[in-house]
Design a protein around this motif. Structure first.
Motif, PDB file in Angstrom:
ATOM      1  N   HIS A  31      -2.643 -14.292  -7.637  1.00  0.00           N
ATOM      2  CA  HIS A  31      -2.103 -15.004  -6.480  1.00  0.00           C
ATOM      3  C   HIS A  31      -3.201 -15.120  -5.426  1.00  0.00           C
ATOM      4  O   HIS A  31      -3.671 -14.101  -4.905  1.00  0.00           O
ATOM      5  CB  HIS A  31      -0.906 -14.258  -5.892  1.00  0.00           C
ATOM      6  N   ALA A  32      -3.619 -16.340  -5.096  1.00  0.00           N
ATOM      7  CA  ALA A  32      -4.656 -16.587  -4.095  1.00  0.00           C
ATOM      8  C   ALA A  32      -4.024 -17.271  -2.891  1.00  0.00           C
ATOM      9  O   ALA A  32      -3.493 -18.384  -3.011  1.00  0.00           O
ATOM     10  CB  ALA A  32      -5.779 -17.442  -4.678  1.00  0.00           C
ATOM     11  N   LEU A  33      -4.062 -16.620  -1.723  1.00  0.00           N
ATOM     12  CA  LEU A  33      -3.334 -17.094  -0.548  1.00  0.00           C
ATOM     13  C   LEU A  33      -4.225 -17.101   0.684  1.00  0.00           C
ATOM     14  O   LEU A  33      -5.085 -16.232   0.846  1.00  0.00           O
ATOM     15  CB  LEU A  33      -2.126 -16.193  -0.273  1.00  0.00           C
ATOM     16  N   VAL A  34      -3.989 -18.061   1.578  1.00  0.00           N
ATOM     17  CA  VAL A  34      -4.659 -18.091   2.874  1.00  0.00           C
ATOM     18  C   VAL A  34      -3.889 -17.177   3.824  1.00  0.00           C
ATOM     19  O   VAL A  34      -2.693 -17.383   4.058  1.00  0.00           O
ATOM     20  CB  VAL A  34      -4.731 -19.512   3.450  1.00  0.00           C
ATOM     21  N   ALA A  35      -4.556 -16.162   4.358  1.00  0.00           N
ATOM     22  CA  ALA A  35      -3.915 -15.235   5.284  1.00  0.00           C
ATOM     23  C   ALA A  35      -4.989 -14.470   6.027  1.00  0.00           C
ATOM     24  O   ALA A  35      -6.103 -14.279   5.522  1.00  0.00           O
ATOM     25  CB  ALA A  35      -2.994 -14.256   4.542  1.00  0.00           C
ATOM     26  N   ASP A  36      -4.674 -14.028   7.241  1.00  0.00           N
ATOM     27  CA  ASP A  36      -5.576 -13.175   8.009  1.00  0.00           C
ATOM     28  C   ASP A  36      -5.560 -11.785   7.390  1.00  0.00           C
ATOM     29  O   ASP A  36      -4.506 -11.153   7.291  1.00  0.00           O
ATOM     30  CB  ASP A  36      -5.114 -13.122   9.464  1.00  0.00           C
ATOM     31  N   GLY A  37      -6.725 -11.295   6.986  1.00  0.00           N
ATOM     32  CA  GLY A  37      -6.795 -10.011   6.305  1.00  0.00           C
ATOM     33  C   GLY A  37      -6.231  -8.862   7.111  1.00  0.00           C
ATOM     34  O   GLY A  37      -5.707  -7.904   6.543  1.00  0.00           O
ATOM     35  N   ALA A  38      -6.304  -8.935   8.439  1.00  0.00           N
ATOM     36  CA  ALA A  38      -5.794  -7.851   9.277  1.00  0.00           C
ATOM     37  C   ALA A  38      -4.285  -7.706   9.171  1.00  0.00           C
ATOM     38  O   ALA A  38      -3.744  -6.642   9.484  1.00  0.00           O
ATOM     39  CB  ALA A  38      -6.180  -8.080  10.736  1.00  0.00           C
ATOM     40  N   GLU A  39      -3.613  -8.764   8.714  1.00  0.00           N
ATOM     41  CA  GLU A  39      -2.160  -8.711   8.566  1.00  0.00           C
ATOM     42  C   GLU A  39      -1.724  -8.332   7.154  1.00  0.00           C
ATOM     43  O   GLU A  39      -0.535  -8.123   6.897  1.00  0.00           O
ATOM     44  CB  GLU A  39      -1.551 -10.078   8.939  1.00  0.00           C
ATOM     45  N   GLY A  40      -2.683  -8.248   6.230  1.00  0.00           N
ATOM     46  CA  GLY A  40      -2.317  -7.970   4.847  1.00  0.00           C
ATOM     47  C   GLY A  40      -1.480  -9.099   4.275  1.00  0.00           C
ATOM     48  O   GLY A  40      -1.608 -10.264   4.670  1.00  0.00           O
ATOM     49  N   GLU A  41      -0.608  -8.767   3.316  1.00  0.00           N
ATOM     50  CA  GLU A  41       0.298  -9.748   2.715  1.00  0.00           C
ATOM     51  C   GLU A  41       1.618  -9.036   2.475  1.00  0.00           C
ATOM     52  O   GLU A  41       1.880  -8.506   1.390  1.00  0.00           O
ATOM     53  CB  GLU A  41      -0.297 -10.247   1.407  1.00  0.00           C
ATOM     54  N   PRO A  42       2.497  -8.977   3.487  1.00  0.00           N
ATOM     55  CA  PRO A  42       3.689  -8.124   3.412  1.00  0.00           C
ATOM     56  C   PRO A  42       4.713  -8.550   2.368  1.00  0.00           C
ATOM     57  O   PRO A  42       5.476  -7.709   1.889  1.00  0.00           O
ATOM     58  CB  PRO A  42       4.280  -8.215   4.825  1.00  0.00           C
ATOM     59  N   THR A  43       4.720  -9.826   1.983  1.00  0.00           N
ATOM     60  CA  THR A  43       5.783 -10.287   1.077  1.00  0.00           C
ATOM     61  C   THR A  43       5.660  -9.681  -0.313  1.00  0.00           C
ATOM     62  O   THR A  43       6.650  -9.628  -1.045  1.00  0.00           O
ATOM     63  CB  THR A  43       5.781 -11.822   0.973  1.00  0.00           C
TER      64      THR A  43
END
Length: 418
Positions: free
Chosen positions: A151-163
Motif C-alpha cells: 500500500h503506497a499512500l500520500v501522507a505526512d510521516g509525522a501523522e503515521g497512517e492510523p487507518t
C-alpha cells in the motif's frame, strides 16, 4: 522549483544482474550490514535495479551508492533510494518477522519491496510519503517488480497512517529530530520503531523496542538520511565561519544560537591545541566517543568543513557531516575534535582538540578531558538510550544525560567503569 530525476531505463543482462547482486551481498556481509539469512534472502529476491532505472546496473548494485531522486530549487536532496548498506542494517535492526504488519515512513519503493519479502504473504506493508511525486514513482515501480500488494499512500510521516494501525514495526527512512507521538500511538505492544534519529546534530539509526510503556533502544548505528519534511521537520542552524573557493567551514547547531560575527573572528585568531594521549588505529570506528561527547559536553555543535579548507590550513579536521565541537558561547570560543598520526606509517592516530577564541586553550583542554574520560570509563561500550513522552517527570527518568525535544525526552545512561 523542484527537480525530479528522469527515469531512463537500462536493459541489463540477467546473468550480469545476478553476478552484481551476489557481489553486493558478499560486500554487505563483509561490512556487517547483513547479519541474518532472512535479510540476505530478501535482498537476493528483490531486483534493486528495477527501483533505480536511472542508473547503470553497476551503480544500482554498489553497496554504498544512494540515488537522489528529487531535489529542491537549491539542489538539496528531498528524496532518495538509500545505500544498500544502510537499508540492510536497518532491516536487521527492525527484526521483521513473517506475518507482521509494517509501516514505512519515507518511500522509495525498493525498501518497501524488501519489507514485503520479509513479512511474506501473511503480512502487510504500508509505505507513506508526504510528496505525491515520490509515491507516484513507488506506485509505478512496485508492481513492475512484483510487489503491487504494498500500500503506497500520500501522507505526512509525522501523522503515521492510523487507518491500518496498529503496526508491529515502524521503519522510518527519513532523518527525524524527534519521535512523533503518532508513531508510539500506532505501535503494537512489543513493537519496534527503527528511526534515523538526530541528537544534537549527529544522526543514529535507532531501534526502539516497546517495553510496557517505555521505548528502549536495542541497537543504534551512525547513519545519514534526507531530513523529514512536513509537521515533523526541524531545521538545523548553519553558522558560516569561512567561505572561500571550495574552502567552506561552518558550525551546525541543533539548539540555541551563537554570535556569528564573534565566532568568525575567533576562527581567524590564534588557536590552541590540546592532545589527549588517547589513540585509535587507522580506519577503526569511534561512534561511541561521538555519542559520549553528545551526552557529556554542556554546549555541543558540529564543525563542518571541506577537505580543501583543511588542506589550506583553515581548520585541522574536515567532515561535511561535522566533527564534535564544544562551544563556550559566553566566551565566544569553541574547540573541535581532531587527530594526528603517531607513527610515520600513519597507522595509529591520537585524538586532540583545536580551540579558537579568547578561551581557546581552556575549551580545547575541556574537550580532551572528555576524550580521556571516554577512554578510561566507556570505550567499547554502548550506553542505554530511552525515550519518554515529554510530560514524563524527572523522578521517572534513569540517571544520565537528558536531551529535551518537543515530543519526547531522551535519556543516555552510560555504564559505570569498564
Amino acid at each position: 522549483m523542484t527537480t525530479l530525476r528522469p527515469m531512463v531505463t537500462h536493459t541489463p543482462d540477467p546473468a550480469r544482474i545476478d553476478a552484481l547482486r551476489e557481489e553486493m551481498i558478499a560486500e554487505l556481509r563483509k561490512l556487517g550490514a547483513i547479519r541474518t539469512e532472512a535479510v540476505e534472502k530478501a535482498i537476493r529476491a528483490v531486483g534493486r535495479h528495477l527501483f533505480m532505472p536511472e542508473e547503470t546496473p553497476e551503480k544500482a548494485y554498489a553497496a554504498e551508492h544512494a540515488l537522489i531522486t528529487k531535489r529542491d530549487e537549491n539542489g538539496v536532496s528531498l528524496s532518495s533510494v538509500s545505500a544498500a548498506r544502510i537499508q540492510a542494517f536497518m532491516l536487521e535492526q527492525a527484526d521483521i518477522r513473517p506475518g507482521t504488519r509494517v509501516l514505512e515512513i519515507g518511500s522509495g519503493g525498493y525498501n518497501a519491496a524488501l519489507i514485503a519479502e520479509l513479512v511474506g504473504p501473511g503480512g502487510e506493508v504500508t509505505t507513506i510519503d508526504i510528496d505525491p511525486d515520490v509515491i507516484d514513482r513507488a506506485k509505478k515501480l512496485l508492481p513492475v517488480a512484483g510487489y503491487g500488494r504494498v500500500h503506497a499512500l500520500v501522507a505526512d510521516g509525522a501523522e503515521g497512517e492510523p487507518t491500518r494501525a496498529p503496526y508491529d514495526r515502524i521503519v522510518v527512512t527519513v532523518e527525524a529530530a524527534d519521535l512523533a507521538p503518532a508513531w508510539a500511538d500506532q505501535l503494537a505492544p512489543g513493537g519496534r520503531i527503527v528511526v534515523p534519529l538526530r541528537l544534537r546534530g549527529l544522526t543514529w539509526s535507532v531501534a526502539f523496542q516497546r517495553e510496557n510503556d517505555d521505548l528502549v533502544a536495542r541497537d543504534f548505528e551512525v547513519c545519514g538520511f534526507v531530513p523529514m519534511r512536513g509537521a515533523g521537520a526541524r531545521d538545523e542552524h548553519l553558522v558560516v565561519l569561512h567561505d572561500g573557493e571550495g574552502e567552506e567551514v561552518g558550525l551546525r547547531l541543533d539548539e540555541g544560537q551563537v554570535d556569528a560575527g564573534q565566532m568568525r573572528k575567533a576562527l581567524v585568531g590564534p588557536g590552541a591545541e590540546a592532545w589527549s594521549g588517547v589513540t585509535l588505529g587507522l580506519g577503526l570506528p569511534y561512534d561511541d566517543l561521538e555519542l559520549w561527547l553528545v551526552s557529556a559536553l554542556p554546549e555541543f555543535a558540529l564543525l563542518a568543513a571541506t577537505r580543501a579548507a583543511r588542506d589550506r590550513g583553515v581548520v585541522a579536521s574536515w567532515s561535511r557531516r561535522g566533527v564534535a565541537t564544544l562551544l563556550d558561547r559566553g566566551a565566544c570560543s569553541f574547540a573541535y575534535l581532531t587527530m594526528r598520526p603517531t607513527t610515520p606509517e600513519r597507522k595509529v592516530f591520537e585524538f586532540g582538540a583545536v580551540g579558537h577564541g579568547p578561551k581557546a586553550a581552556r575549551v580545547a583542554e575541556q574537550l580532551v578531558t572528555q576524550v580521556r574520560a571516554w577512554d578510561r570509563d566507556h570505550r567499547g561500550h554502548k550506553p542505554e538510550l530511552r525515550a519518554f513522552p515529554v510530560g514524563t517527570g524527572d523522578r521517572r527518568l534513569p540517571a544520565g544525560t537528558v536531551l529535551e525535544s518537543s515530543a519526547f525526552r531522551f535519556t543516555i545512561s552510560w555504564p559505570v567503569g569498564r
